[in-house]
Design a protein around this motif. Sequence first.
Motif, PDB file in Angstrom:
ATOM      1  N   ALA A 290       0.001   2.260 -10.346  1.00  0.00           N
ATOM      2  CA  ALA A 290      -0.191   1.289  -9.259  1.00  0.00           C
ATOM      3  C   ALA A 290       0.908   1.395  -8.210  1.00  0.00           C
ATOM      4  CB  ALA A 290      -0.291  -0.140  -9.779  1.00  0.00           C
ATOM      5  N   SER A 292       2.120   4.039  -4.972  1.00  0.00           N
ATOM      6  CA  SER A 292       2.054   5.305  -4.232  1.00  0.00           C
ATOM      7  C   SER A 292       3.421   5.962  -4.187  1.00  0.00           C
ATOM      8  CB  SER A 292       1.593   5.139  -2.782  1.00  0.00           C
ATOM      9  OG  SER A 292       0.849   4.022  -2.569  1.00  0.00           O
ATOM     10  N   THR A 329      -5.218  -0.840   0.165  1.00  0.00           N
ATOM     11  CA  THR A 329      -4.608  -2.162   0.212  1.00  0.00           C
ATOM     12  C   THR A 329      -5.212  -2.988   1.342  1.00  0.00           C
ATOM     13  OG1 THR A 329      -2.592  -1.173  -0.622  1.00  0.00           O
ATOM     14  CG2 THR A 329      -2.388  -3.337   0.396  1.00  0.00           C
ATOM     15  N   GLY A 369       5.160   1.430  -0.956  1.00  0.00           N
ATOM     16  CA  GLY A 369       4.042   1.554  -1.895  1.00  0.00           C
ATOM     17  C   GLY A 369       4.464   1.287  -3.333  1.00  0.00           C
ATOM     18  N   VAL A 370       4.640   0.020  -3.636  1.00  0.00           N
ATOM     19  CA  VAL A 370       4.987  -0.360  -5.014  1.00  0.00           C
ATOM     20  C   VAL A 370       3.958  -1.362  -5.541  1.00  0.00           C
ATOM     21  CG1 VAL A 370       7.467   0.053  -4.762  1.00  0.00           C
ATOM     22  CG2 VAL A 370       6.536  -2.175  -4.184  1.00  0.00           C
ATOM     23  N   VAL A 373       2.523  -5.080  -3.841  1.00  0.00           N
ATOM     24  CA  VAL A 373       3.034  -5.388  -2.507  1.00  0.00           C
ATOM     25  C   VAL A 373       1.897  -5.863  -1.586  1.00  0.00           C
ATOM     26  CG1 VAL A 373       2.862  -3.123  -1.407  1.00  0.00           C
ATOM     27  CG2 VAL A 373       4.733  -4.606  -0.829  1.00  0.00           C
ATOM     28  N   GLY A 374       0.685  -5.459  -1.918  1.00  0.00           N
ATOM     29  CA  GLY A 374      -0.472  -5.859  -1.126  1.00  0.00           C
ATOM     30  C   GLY A 374      -0.585  -7.371  -1.004  1.00  0.00           C
ATOM     31  N   ASP A 403      -5.217  -3.402  -7.871  1.00  0.00           N
ATOM     32  CA  ASP A 403      -4.030  -2.712  -7.353  1.00  0.00           C
ATOM     33  C   ASP A 403      -4.073  -1.241  -7.778  1.00  0.00           C
ATOM     34  OD1 ASP A 403      -1.593  -2.187  -6.255  1.00  0.00           O
ATOM     35  OD2 ASP A 403      -0.417  -3.481  -7.579  1.00  0.00           O
ATOM     36  N   ARG A 406      -6.885   0.469  -5.790  1.00  0.00           N
ATOM     37  CA  ARG A 406      -6.624   0.681  -4.363  1.00  0.00           C
ATOM     38  C   ARG A 406      -5.486   1.673  -4.149  1.00  0.00           C
ATOM     39  NH1 ARG A 406      -4.815  -5.164  -4.699  1.00  0.00           N
ATOM     40  NH2 ARG A 406      -2.558  -5.112  -4.528  1.00  0.00           N
ATOM     41  N   THR A 407      -4.538   1.738  -5.107  1.00  0.00           N
ATOM     42  CA  THR A 407      -3.461   2.718  -4.957  1.00  0.00           C
ATOM     43  C   THR A 407      -4.030   4.137  -5.026  1.00  0.00           C
ATOM     44  OG1 THR A 407      -1.998   1.135  -6.035  1.00  0.00           O
ATOM     45  CG2 THR A 407      -1.162   3.360  -5.804  1.00  0.00           C
ATOM     46  N   ASN A 410      -5.231   4.713  -1.676  1.00  0.00           N
ATOM     47  CA  ASN A 410      -4.095   4.917  -0.759  1.00  0.00           C
ATOM     48  C   ASN A 410      -3.621   6.363  -0.772  1.00  0.00           C
ATOM     49  OD1 ASN A 410      -4.114   2.212  -0.139  1.00  0.00           O
ATOM     50  ND2 ASN A 410      -2.360   1.660  -1.415  1.00  0.00           N
TER      51      ASN A 410
HETATM   52  N1  ASP Z   1       0.358  -0.683  -5.121  1.00  0.00           N
HETATM   53  C1  ASP Z   1      -0.011  -0.249  -3.819  1.00  0.00           C
HETATM   54  C2  ASP Z   1       0.636   1.077  -3.499  1.00  0.00           C
HETATM   55  O1  ASP Z   1       1.631   1.429  -4.038  1.00  0.00           O
HETATM   56  C3  ASP Z   1       0.315  -1.258  -2.779  1.00  0.00           C
HETATM   57  C4  ASP Z   1      -0.509  -2.509  -3.027  1.00  0.00           C
HETATM   58  O2  ASP Z   1      -1.685  -2.493  -2.671  1.00  0.00           O
HETATM   59  O3  ASP Z   1      -0.014  -3.469  -3.596  1.00  0.00           O
HETATM   60  O4  ASP Z   1       0.146   1.819  -2.696  1.00  0.00           O
END
Ligand code: ASP
Length: 447
Positions: A290, A292, A329, A369-370, A373-374, A403, A406-407, A410
Motif C-alpha cells: 500500500a 508507491s 487515490t 506515496g505512503v 495518505v489518501g 488503499d 489504488r496504490t 498509482n
Molecule cells: N497508499 C497510496 C500510495 O502510496 C496513497 C494513498 O492513496 O493513500 O500511493
Amino acid sequence: MTLTKKIIIYMIIGAIVGVLLNLSLFTIETEEFDFKPLFKRVMSLENFEEVRNFTDSFIVTGVFLVVGKIFLYALQMLVVPLVFVSLFCGTTALKDPAMLGKLGGKTLVLYLVTTAIAISIAISFAYLINPGVGFHLPNDLEFTAKQAPSFVEVLINLVPRNPVQAMATGNMLQIIVFSILLGLAATMAGEPGKRIISFFEDFNVVIMKLVKMVMELAPYAVFALIAKVFAEIGVAAISNLSFYFFTVFFALIVHALLVYPLMLTTLGKLNPIKFLLKMRTPMTFAFGTASSNATIPVTLRTVTERMGVDKAVGSFSIPFGATINMDGTSIMQGVATVFIAQAYGIDLTLTQLGTVVLMATMASIGTAGVPGVGLIMLATVLTQVGLPVEGIGIIIGVDRLLDMTRTAVNVTGDCAVTCIVAKSEGKLDETVFNDPTAGDIKEAHAY
Ligand code: ASP
C-alpha cells in the motif's frame, strides 16, 4: 519458475489463507452481517477464544507481521539511496539540462492530466451508482483531520534547506531536486566531476545488487503482508459499505484497464497488453505494501529493465510519479466526496465538483506515496467544498483494502506515463518492451 510468477502465486495463497483465517476465527458478528466465525460453531467458547488468541498473537500479529514488516523496511531502506544515486547517474548521463527540462515538463503535464481524468471518471461513476443515497449514518462518527500542505508550501519546500534532513525524512521531491542539481554540477565540474560520476556509477551497480537481494525475500513477504490484511479485514467490514467499495473498485479497474491502455496505444503506439503483463510485479508489490514509495525499487527496475525505458528517464519519472501522481487515490477521493455528500443529504453544485477535481489533483502533488495518505488528501478536499470531515469516519473501515488496490493503480499510472514520455523522446528500447522475458529474475541466477 521466475520470481514474478512465484510472487503472484504466494500472493494468491496469502489471500486465501487470510480469508480462511478471517472466516474461521476473526470475522466480527455485526447486526448487518450475521455470520459467526466457523470455529465458534464447532468449539466450546473457551477453546475458541484460546485458539483465536494463539493464532492472533503467534501467527497474524506474530510471524505475518514480522516477516511483512522486515521486508517493508528493507524496501524502504533502498528507496533513498536508490533514488539519489540513480537520479544522479541519470542526470549526468543525459548531459543536456534542456533535455531534462523538456522531460520534466512533459512528465508533469501527463501526470496531472491523468489524475484529472481519473477523478472525473470517479465522479461520473459515483453519480451513476449513487452509493451514498439512503445510507444510514452512524451517530458516533469521529475523525480528526490532518492537513495536507498548501500549494504555496509545496512550491517553497521543493528546495531542500538541508539535503541530509530531506534524505533522513525521505522527502522525495527534495531528494529529486538535490540529486538533479548535484548531477548537473558534476557534469560541469571537469575532472573532479568525472571522478565523482564514476564513483556514483559503481555505487549504482552495488545498489541494484542490493535490490535483487531484497527481492529474493519478496514471495514470502508478500504472502505474509496479504495474509495479515485479509485475516484482519473481514467481509463484514465491506458488506455495509459495499456500494462505496465497489464503485471505487470499478472506477479503478476502468482506469487501469481502459484509460492507460488507450493512452499507451494512441500517445505511445505501444502494446498495452505487453505493458499490463509486465506490470504484474510492481502491482503486486504496491498491493501488498500500500505504498508507491516503498514500491519504487520494483517500479524502477520494471520500467528500466523489463520495459526498456532509458535509465535517465526512469530514475527521474518514477520517484517523481510516486510522489505527485496518484490516479488511484484521486479516484477514491472523487467517489468518497460524492458518497459523503449523499450520505449527509447534501447536493453538490457543478462549481463544487470542479473544485474537487482541482483540489484532488493539487493535493496529490505535495503528499508522499505512503499508506493511508489518501485520507489526509480527502480531508483537504472535503474542507474545501464545505463537507463534514467526520464523514471520513464512515469509510475508514474499508480503506486499507482500497488503499492497496489504488496504490496498484498509482504505480501503473507512473509506469504508463514514463513509457509514453520515454517513447516520445526516443528513449525507449522497443525490443526490450516487446520481449516478454526481458529482465526476468530467475532466482537461481540472481547473484
Ligand atoms: N497508499 C497510496 C500510495 O502510496 C496513497 C494513498 O492513496 O493513500 O500511493
